[in-house]
Design an enzyme around this catalytic site. Structure first.
Site, PDB file in Angstrom:
ATOM      1  N   ASN A   1      -4.242   8.176   5.990  1.00  0.00           N
ATOM      2  CA  ASN A   1      -3.600   7.794   6.452  1.00  0.00           C
ATOM      3  C   ASN A   1      -2.567   6.706   5.536  1.00  0.00           C
ATOM      4  O   ASN A   1      -1.414   6.561   5.394  1.00  0.00           O
ATOM      5  CB  ASN A   1      -3.879   6.173   7.699  1.00  0.00           C
ATOM      6  CG  ASN A   1      -5.041   5.423   6.836  1.00  0.00           C
ATOM      7  OD1 ASN A   1      -5.802   5.147   6.376  1.00  0.00           O
ATOM      8  ND2 ASN A   1      -4.699   4.198   6.338  1.00  0.00           N
TER       9      ASN A   1
ATOM     10  N   ARG B   1      -7.819  -9.568  15.992  1.00  0.00           N
ATOM     11  CA  ARG B   1      -7.534  -9.676  14.451  1.00  0.00           C
ATOM     12  C   ARG B   1      -7.536 -10.974  14.130  1.00  0.00           C
ATOM     13  O   ARG B   1      -7.438 -10.999  12.789  1.00  0.00           O
ATOM     14  CB  ARG B   1      -6.592  -8.917  14.346  1.00  0.00           C
ATOM     15  CG  ARG B   1      -6.397  -7.372  14.607  1.00  0.00           C
ATOM     16  CD  ARG B   1      -4.270  -7.194  13.947  1.00  0.00           C
ATOM     17  NE  ARG B   1      -4.082  -6.888  15.161  1.00  0.00           N
ATOM     18  CZ  ARG B   1      -2.898  -5.849  15.166  1.00  0.00           C
ATOM     19  NH1 ARG B   1      -2.570  -5.077  13.875  1.00  0.00           N
ATOM     20  NH2 ARG B   1      -2.250  -5.997  16.221  1.00  0.00           N
TER      21      ARG B   1
ATOM     22  N   ARG C   1       0.666  -1.247   0.179  1.00  0.00           N
ATOM     23  CA  ARG C   1       0.290  -0.161   0.079  1.00  0.00           C
ATOM     24  C   ARG C   1       0.776   1.345  -0.341  1.00  0.00           C
ATOM     25  O   ARG C   1       0.523   2.764  -0.700  1.00  0.00           O
ATOM     26  CB  ARG C   1      -1.040  -0.306   1.325  1.00  0.00           C
ATOM     27  CG  ARG C   1      -2.055  -0.349   0.977  1.00  0.00           C
ATOM     28  CD  ARG C   1      -3.028  -1.196   0.201  1.00  0.00           C
ATOM     29  NE  ARG C   1      -3.520  -0.073  -0.497  1.00  0.00           N
ATOM     30  CZ  ARG C   1      -4.113   0.818  -1.366  1.00  0.00           C
ATOM     31  NH1 ARG C   1      -3.885  -0.242  -2.174  1.00  0.00           N
ATOM     32  NH2 ARG C   1      -4.742   1.903  -1.424  1.00  0.00           N
TER      33      ARG C   1
ATOM     34  N   ARG D   1      -9.914   0.262  15.113  1.00  0.00           N
ATOM     35  CA  ARG D   1      -9.230  -0.164  13.221  1.00  0.00           C
ATOM     36  C   ARG D   1     -11.585  -0.456  13.136  1.00  0.00           C
ATOM     37  O   ARG D   1     -12.323  -0.843  14.127  1.00  0.00           O
ATOM     38  CB  ARG D   1      -9.325  -1.367  13.154  1.00  0.00           C
ATOM     39  CG  ARG D   1      -7.992  -1.368  13.395  1.00  0.00           C
ATOM     40  CD  ARG D   1      -6.986  -0.356  12.229  1.00  0.00           C
ATOM     41  NE  ARG D   1      -5.137  -0.787  12.284  1.00  0.00           N
ATOM     42  CZ  ARG D   1      -5.132  -2.396  11.754  1.00  0.00           C
ATOM     43  NH1 ARG D   1      -5.040  -2.914  11.306  1.00  0.00           N
ATOM     44  NH2 ARG D   1      -3.269  -2.109  13.008  1.00  0.00           N
TER      45      ARG D   1
ATOM     46  N   CYS E   1       1.984   7.184   9.947  1.00  0.00           N
ATOM     47  CA  CYS E   1       0.278   8.139   9.240  1.00  0.00           C
ATOM     48  C   CYS E   1       0.430   8.761  10.488  1.00  0.00           C
ATOM     49  O   CYS E   1       0.056  10.354  10.842  1.00  0.00           O
ATOM     50  CB  CYS E   1       0.408   6.773   8.690  1.00  0.00           C
ATOM     51  SG  CYS E   1      -0.843   6.013   9.661  1.00  0.00           S
TER      52      CYS E   1
ATOM     53  N   THR F   1      -1.104   0.125  20.221  1.00  0.00           N
ATOM     54  CA  THR F   1      -0.608   1.414  19.555  1.00  0.00           C
ATOM     55  C   THR F   1       0.223   1.590  20.608  1.00  0.00           C
ATOM     56  O   THR F   1       0.448   1.558  22.075  1.00  0.00           O
ATOM     57  CB  THR F   1      -1.578   2.307  19.332  1.00  0.00           C
ATOM     58  OG1 THR F   1      -1.024   3.545  18.673  1.00  0.00           O
ATOM     59  CG2 THR F   1      -2.256   3.790  20.091  1.00  0.00           C
ATOM     60  N   LYS F   2       1.304   2.233  19.550  1.00  0.00           N
ATOM     61  CA  LYS F   2       2.659   2.404  20.546  1.00  0.00           C
ATOM     62  C   LYS F   2       2.560   4.489  20.325  1.00  0.00           C
ATOM     63  O   LYS F   2       3.936   5.089  19.979  1.00  0.00           O
ATOM     64  CB  LYS F   2       3.720   2.576  20.056  1.00  0.00           C
ATOM     65  CG  LYS F   2       3.851   0.424  20.293  1.00  0.00           C
ATOM     66  CD  LYS F   2       5.100   0.306  20.180  1.00  0.00           C
ATOM     67  CE  LYS F   2       5.369  -1.571  20.347  1.00  0.00           C
ATOM     68  NZ  LYS F   2       6.472  -2.168  20.160  1.00  0.00           N
TER      69      LYS F   2
END
Length: 338
Positions: free
Chosen positions: A317, A199, A11, A235, A154, A212-213
């Site tokens: 993003n 997921r 992507r 998400r 992003c 997330t970091k």
């Protein structure tokens, strides 16, 4: 002319190539090679046709195993070991490391040993790289001797310019963040196995919390913000564009109009082309293919008790980040030549 190669043509890799031709930077940057394990026919097809960003206007052809875009010929390799790539023979200045799997200095140095002069990682990296850059905020820290650099994420590119503006004008005591992120290719189309049990679930059917970091990413760019932020991420069932819900406690007392004015001025000034501002009643798809890192939605700004401020930020993003990869690579070369 900067000679670059893309390692990993997913992507972000494809967005970088398309953004190069659409941004007007083709006169400064030449993509010489792509390294991707997929079949050449699939590489060409997904460059020409994209569900998210539409059809690429230049005609893309496969000629003798190479990509041809107009008069440009781009070599295609299928080499799993970066150390074996012919970067020295091709005189590669920068490798855009976009596999998402090579994230530390030692692994990236395989490109250097192969002959590339510098590497720019399209992902948050380990701490041993020469620098993590959010273009517009700290790209002035780049130095000639830097060989391995991360372009952060992003969401870091989306939120850090806003935090920087707020901190310089009002002082930021602390903050909390919720990232509302479009689905990604590490999720499942239908329920299937994954190490992260959330997921394992179908991406199109649920809002899915993920790790997330982002808070640590903010600290890397703005070290004085250490331990001041925490973040969570979910998400959602869209294929592109992300929203960030940012809440900050300020040192100074403010109102909605003051906050919006400061952010709009920054968008039209120092951060022009990187930060945007809108007061139109827009939705996520309106920001698809937007080249800016972050757009403040002024209609959603809220202030509680004078010092607690809530903001809504938008970003594409994929496309915004791809454009920053181009900007950061140009800044790397400028630093090397200074």
């Amino acid at each position: 002319m900067i000679r670059v190669a893309i390692n990993g043509y997913g992507r972000i890799g494809r967005s970088i190539l398309r953004a190069l031709y659409e941004s007007g930077k083709r006169q400064q940057i030449q993509i010489v090679a792509i390294n991707e394990l997929a079949k050449p026919e699939a590489i060409i097809h997904l460059t020409q046709y994209d569900t998210t960003h539409g059809r690429f206007q230049p005609r893309v052809k496969l000629v003798d195993g190479q990509m041809q875009i107009g008069d440009d010929t781009i070599k295609i390799f299928h080499e799993p070991d970066p150390a074996k790539l012919p970067w020295r023979e091709l005189d590669i200045d920068i490798v855009y490391e976009a596999t998402g799997a090579i994230l530390d200095r030692q692994s990236c140095e395989a490109h250097i040993h192969a002959g590339a002069k510098q590497v720019l990682i399209s992902h948050p990296s380990s701490a041993d790289v020469d620098g993590t850059i959010v273009y517009g905020v700290n790209h002035d820290l780049l130095r000639a001797e830097h060989t391995v650099v991360s372009n952060a994420s992003c969401t870091t590119n989306c939120i850090v310019p806003v935090i920087d503006v707020l901190d310089k004008h009002f002082g930021v005591k602390s903050g909390a963040i919720t990232t509302i992120h479009s689905a990604m290719n590490d999720q499942q189309v239908i329920d299937a196995y994954h190490d992260d049990l959330r997921r394992t679930r179908a991406a199109g059917q649920s809002i899915i919390p993920v790790d997330t970091k982002l808070a640590r990413g903010i600290e890397r760019i703005l070290p004085h913000m250490k331990d001041k932020f925490e973040a969570i991420s979910v998400r959602v069932p869209t294929i592109n564009v992300t929203a960030i819900d940012l809440s900050v406690t300020l040192d100074k007392t403010v109102d909605i109009a003051t906050v919006n004015q400061v952010l709009e001025l920054a968008a039209n000034g120092r951060f022009n082309g990187i930060l945007g501002y809108t007061d139109e009643p827009l939705v996520s798809c309106d920001f698809n293919h937007d080249p800016r890192s972050s757009i403040v939605d002024g209609t959603q700004t809220r202030v509680s008790a004078g010092q607690l401020v809530k903001l809504l930020l938008w970003c594409d993003n994929e496309w915004g980040f791809a454009n920053r990869m181009l900007d950061t690579s140009l800044a790397m070369i400028a630093a090397k030549q200074s």
